[in-house]
Design an enzyme around this catalytic site. Structure first.
Site, PDB file in Angstrom:
ATOM      1  N   ASP A  74      16.802 -28.138  83.770  1.00 13.30           N
ATOM      2  CA  ASP A  74      15.383 -28.208  83.454  1.00 13.30           C
ATOM      3  C   ASP A  74      14.750 -26.818  83.617  1.00 13.30           C
ATOM      4  O   ASP A  74      15.296 -25.828  83.139  1.00 13.30           O
ATOM      5  CB  ASP A  74      14.710 -29.281  84.334  1.00 13.30           C
ATOM      6  N   TRP A  75      13.597 -26.708  84.282  1.00 14.92           N
ATOM      7  CA  TRP A  75      12.957 -25.406  84.479  1.00 14.92           C
ATOM      8  C   TRP A  75      13.844 -24.435  85.261  1.00 14.92           C
ATOM      9  O   TRP A  75      13.695 -23.220  85.151  1.00 14.92           O
ATOM     10  CB  TRP A  75      11.612 -25.570  85.189  1.00 14.92           C
ATOM     11  N   TRP A 114       3.116 -34.805  76.713  1.00 15.54           N
ATOM     12  CA  TRP A 114       3.561 -34.679  78.104  1.00 15.54           C
ATOM     13  C   TRP A 114       2.782 -33.557  78.807  1.00 15.54           C
ATOM     14  O   TRP A 114       2.362 -33.703  79.956  1.00 15.54           O
ATOM     15  CB  TRP A 114       5.065 -34.437  78.137  1.00 15.54           C
ATOM     16  N   ASP A 200      19.595 -38.543  78.160  1.00 19.37           N
ATOM     17  CA  ASP A 200      18.352 -37.788  78.330  1.00 19.37           C
ATOM     18  C   ASP A 200      17.555 -37.902  77.034  1.00 19.37           C
ATOM     19  O   ASP A 200      18.011 -37.469  75.976  1.00 19.37           O
ATOM     20  CB  ASP A 200      18.671 -36.323  78.649  1.00 19.37           C
ATOM     21  N   HIS A 230      17.795 -37.579  82.423  1.00 12.28           N
ATOM     22  CA  HIS A 230      17.449 -36.167  82.570  1.00 12.28           C
ATOM     23  C   HIS A 230      17.873 -35.598  83.922  1.00 12.28           C
ATOM     24  O   HIS A 230      18.375 -34.483  84.013  1.00 12.28           O
ATOM     25  CB  HIS A 230      15.943 -35.995  82.382  1.00 12.28           C
TER      26      HIS A 230
END
Length: 260
Positions: A74-75, A114, A200, A230
């Site tokens: 992710d980030w 989102w 995901d 995810h």
């Protein structure tokens, strides 16, 4: 050392299942600013790509980390791969879980919704977001642990900010660093392992980008983590950690054979 970086809206608790399996190594899983047990700056507008990036630069400098095995999701990928792009000499190998390296293209409507939800919800329900993005049912105890760093909405500004920091224009902050990461990874000669999950809603399938980008990724077996969403570290943590352990051991053996 292993440096494992989390994303939105999780914290280093996400990697707890990795630690026993990778206990032969120095396992470092820092909480990004605004998450977990880290300091939490008040005001979502005070969070930026560069704030997070420079905090990680400071982290590896202060600990003088070398020969790092980087794990990102992710980030953690946007930041960690940018860190690798800036300081490739510090990294020995890389493990890439569900993430991407955007270069500032317009974002799809679903993602913009989102962003809007994260910014304007009166108190982002972290555990509900976590469960929504997971494939399997997460226990109440575990969800409570993901909620624990945020006893009230004033602690959630870091989580509110991250979605809005995804670049949607080539001139947005961070794009230059992520483009540099793309360039470095396109010439990467060190080991690389890609592990994406199959359930995901947003990122399953994006592993092909990394297989095409990173030459050495194709030296590893293609592994898809089955029946995970995810947050695959939460749902399939032991399985992923064992794949990483095998990857590290084999890369060390290959390096030793080449030196001999």
């Amino acid at each position: 050392p292993i440096l494992a970086l989390h994303g939105e809206p999780s914290w280093s608790y996400l990697y707890r299942k990795f630690v026993p399996i990778l206990s032969d190594y120095r396992f470092l899983a820092p909480d990004l600013i605004g998450f977990g047990k880290s300091d939490k700056i008040v005001g979502w507008e005070n969070y930026s790509f560069e704030l997070h990036f420079q905090s990680l630069v400071h982290f590896i400098d202060q600990l003088d980390l070398q020969d790092i095995t980087l794990i990102v999701q992710d980030w953690g990928g946007l930041l960690g791969l940018s860190l690798l792009g800036e300081y490739p000499e510090r990294f020995k190998r890389v493990v890439i879980l569900n993430t991407f390296l955007p270069k500032g293209k317009p974002l799809p409507l679903g993602f913009r919704m989102w962003q809007w939800y994260a910014r304007y919800h009166p108190s982002m329900p972290v555990s509900k977001v976590f469960q929504f993005a997971s494939h399997n049912k997460i226990s109440k105890e575990v969800l409570a642990a993901y909620d624990a760093p945020y006893p009230s909405k004033k602690y959630k500004d870091g989580a509110r900010a991250f979605p809005s920091l995804i670049p949607s224009s080539p001139s947005d902050p961070g794009v230059d660093r992520m483009n540099k990461a793309r360039k470095v990874l396109s010439n990467w000669k060190k080991p690389a392992l890609i592990l994406f999950s199959d359930k995901d809603r947003v990122m399953s399938g994006l592993e092909e980008f990394f297989y095409k980008l990173i030459p050495t990724a194709n030296n590893q077996p293609r592994i898809t983590i089955q029946d995970a969403g995810h947050f695959l570290q939460e749902e399939k943590g032991e399985e992923i950690a064992n794949h990483i352990k095998t990857f590290i051991i084999q890369s060390l053996q290959n390096s030793s054979n080449q030196n001999n």
